[in-house]
Design an enzyme around this catalytic site. Structure first.
Site, short mmCIF file in Angstrom:
data_model
loop_
_atom_site.label_atom_id
_atom_site.label_comp_id
_atom_site.label_asym_id
_atom_site.label_seq_id
_atom_site.Cartn_x
_atom_site.Cartn_y
_atom_site.Cartn_z
N LYS A 168 11.15 -7.24 -13.92
CA LYS A 168 10.12 -6.05 -13.82
C LYS A 168 10.65 -5.47 -15.14
O LYS A 168 11.91 -5.57 -15.23
CB LYS A 168 10.29 -5.18 -12.93
CG LYS A 168 10.31 -3.44 -13.33
CD LYS A 168 10.61 -2.87 -11.73
CE LYS A 168 11.99 -1.69 -12.24
NZ LYS A 168 11.69 -0.91 -13.31
N ASP A 188 6.24 -2.32 -15.28
CA ASP A 188 6.52 -0.40 -14.48
C ASP A 188 6.29 0.31 -15.44
O ASP A 188 7.77 0.66 -15.60
CB ASP A 188 7.76 -1.14 -13.76
CG ASP A 188 8.82 0.36 -13.13
OD1 ASP A 188 7.44 1.24 -12.92
OD2 ASP A 188 9.10 0.71 -12.59
N LYS A 225 3.92 3.33 -14.67
CA LYS A 225 3.82 4.79 -13.39
C LYS A 225 2.44 5.53 -14.64
O LYS A 225 3.07 6.78 -14.92
CB LYS A 225 5.10 4.74 -13.85
CG LYS A 225 6.52 5.13 -13.26
CD LYS A 225 7.52 5.35 -12.63
CE LYS A 225 8.35 4.51 -11.68
NZ LYS A 225 9.38 3.37 -12.85
N LEU A 226 1.29 4.92 -15.56
CA LEU A 226 0.76 5.76 -15.99
C LEU A 226 0.78 6.91 -14.74
O LEU A 226 0.24 6.81 -13.49
CB LEU A 226 -0.52 5.05 -16.11
CG LEU A 226 -0.28 4.18 -17.29
CD1 LEU A 226 0.76 3.09 -17.51
CD2 LEU A 226 -1.86 3.80 -17.56
N HIS A 227 -0.09 8.26 -16.20
CA HIS A 227 -0.06 9.30 -15.29
C HIS A 227 -1.40 10.13 -16.08
O HIS A 227 0.25 10.63 -17.16
CB HIS A 227 1.56 9.81 -14.90
CG HIS A 227 0.68 11.21 -13.47
ND1 HIS A 227 1.87 12.24 -12.77
CD2 HIS A 227 -0.83 12.04 -13.38
CE1 HIS A 227 0.92 13.09 -12.74
NE2 HIS A 227 -0.35 12.67 -12.82
N ILE A 261 -6.20 11.57 -17.57
CA ILE A 261 -6.76 11.70 -16.53
C ILE A 261 -7.36 10.48 -16.85
O ILE A 261 -7.33 9.35 -17.78
CB ILE A 261 -7.92 12.80 -17.73
CG1 ILE A 261 -7.67 12.55 -19.65
CG2 ILE A 261 -7.44 14.12 -18.44
CD1 ILE A 261 -8.68 12.53 -20.39
N THR A 312 12.24 8.65 -6.09
CA THR A 312 13.44 9.11 -4.90
C THR A 312 14.05 9.90 -5.90
O THR A 312 15.24 10.27 -4.88
CB THR A 312 13.98 7.90 -5.00
OG1 THR A 312 14.05 6.80 -5.87
CG2 THR A 312 12.92 6.99 -3.96
N ARG A 359 20.90 -2.79 -2.39
CA ARG A 359 22.68 -3.09 -2.33
C ARG A 359 22.84 -3.80 -1.87
O ARG A 359 22.46 -4.23 -0.72
CB ARG A 359 23.17 -1.75 -2.59
CG ARG A 359 22.92 -0.65 -3.30
CD ARG A 359 23.14 -1.01 -4.90
NE ARG A 359 22.99 -0.45 -6.17
CZ ARG A 359 22.31 -0.44 -6.30
NH1 ARG A 359 20.78 -1.46 -5.98
NH2 ARG A 359 21.71 0.26 -8.00
N GLY A 372 18.11 -4.25 -9.34
CA GLY A 372 18.38 -3.98 -11.04
C GLY A 372 20.39 -4.77 -10.54
O GLY A 372 20.83 -5.90 -10.81
O1 C5P Z 1 19.74 -1.13 -10.25
P1 C5P Z 1 18.31 -0.58 -9.49
O2 C5P Z 1 18.39 -1.44 -8.38
O3 C5P Z 1 18.78 0.76 -9.35
O4 C5P Z 1 17.63 -0.88 -10.37
C1 C5P Z 1 16.04 -0.24 -9.36
C2 C5P Z 1 14.86 -1.10 -10.31
O5 C5P Z 1 13.99 0.71 -10.00
C3 C5P Z 1 15.30 0.59 -11.68
O6 C5P Z 1 14.20 -0.23 -12.42
C4 C5P Z 1 14.41 2.25 -11.62
O7 C5P Z 1 14.10 2.11 -12.27
C5 C5P Z 1 13.67 1.43 -10.29
N1 C5P Z 1 13.02 2.47 -9.24
C6 C5P Z 1 13.90 3.19 -8.41
N2 C5P Z 1 13.05 4.17 -7.66
C7 C5P Z 1 12.01 4.71 -7.27
C8 C5P Z 1 10.74 3.91 -8.52
C9 C5P Z 1 11.40 2.64 -9.38
O8 C5P Z 1 15.23 2.96 -8.39
N3 C5P Z 1 12.02 4.60 -6.29
#
Ligand code: C5P
Length: 232
Positions: A32, A59, A61-63, A65, A119, A181, A210
């Site tokens: 990603k 990723d 996240k376009l927003h 018109i 989130t 995790r 990540g």
């Molecule tokens: O390091 P970690 O596992 O928390 O990374 C999660 C990835 O997912 C990050 O790139 C974060 O920006 C993305 N993300 C998220 N929650 C969302 C949308 C995207 O954690 N609702």
């Protein structure tokens, strides 16, 4: 598309990203690319990573018109990514325009998914700042249903919401889920987390991981552990 682990390459530069990807040798994980890396390095980083043989979820996240999003998606489509996304809050008209822009002359296109409520947004913030007064899980399901109706392929959501999204939008509607995790790992700033094995049980189609991989002492071993828990 089968179940897969997507590594969030949240790095500040091309050098840091390549140093990380080099560790994987011939293995080519789905990656990603988010705003940090894309804004630092521009579209060239997408072409470079693609050339190295990886699938890419862009990723951004376009927003905006509908017309602006359509034109932007035309550009992203020519970058040959595998998945990209918009905010469902841009409305059905914007999502339909995004799909139109993304579709190449030969009819092919990358997968398009929608962000529902981030989130980081909780019930209190949503009510106070956005004046949305419904329960947040209903809001998420409504956004998912709107995205499905607009023709999108899925949503970004919590693994905890994956089952309900499939109930409302169909089993073929993709759930791409961050907040993963290991059972023995650090939480970082993620609050509602699940393990890769639990995300699989809950029906996630893709997990986005990540720091449990990028910050591990042995990232390749951490990736393999994720793949094993999630896909076996
Ligand atoms: O390091 P970690 O596992 O928390 O990374 C999660 C990835 O997912 C990050 O790139 C974060 O920006 C993305 N993300 C998220 N929650 C969302 C949308 C995207 O954690 N609702």
């Amino acid at each position: 598309m089968g179940k897969d682990v997507i590594i969030a390459c949240d790095f500040p530069s091309k050098e840091a990203t390549f140093a990380f990807l080099d560790k994987f040798g011939d293995e080519k994980p789905f990656v990603k690319i988010g705003m940090e890396l894309f804004y630092a390095e521009g579209p060239a980083i997408v072409r470079d990573i693609k050339r190295r043989g990886h699938k890419i979820f862009l990723d951004l996240k376009l927003h905006d018109i509908p017309n602006t999003v359509k034109k932007a998606m035309q550009v992203l489509s020519s970058l040959d990514v595998d998945m990209c996304n918009v905010h469902a809050a841009g409305t059905a008209a914007m999502m339909e325009a995004a799909l139109e822009g993304l579709t190449r002359p030969d009819g092919t296109r990358p997968l398009l998914i929608a962000v529902t409520q981030l989130t980081s947004t909780d019930q209190e913030r949503m009510e106070r700042d956005l004046l949305i007064r419904e329960p947040i899980d209903q809001v998420v399901m409504h956004y998912a249903a709107t995205a499905a109706k607009a023709g999108l392929d899925g949503v970004v959501c919590s693994p905890l919401e994956a089952g309900k999204v499939h109930e409302v939008c169909g089993v073929g509607f993709l759930t791409v889920t961050p907040g993963v995790r290991f059972a023995d790992g650090e939480l970082g700033d993620q609050a509602r987390v699940t393990t890769p094995a639990r995300a699989k049980e809950l029906g996630s189609d893709y997990i986005v991981v990540g720091r449990p991989i990028t910050a591990a002492d042995d990232p390749v071993a951490a990736y393999k552990r994720c793949m094993q828990e999630f896909t076996d």
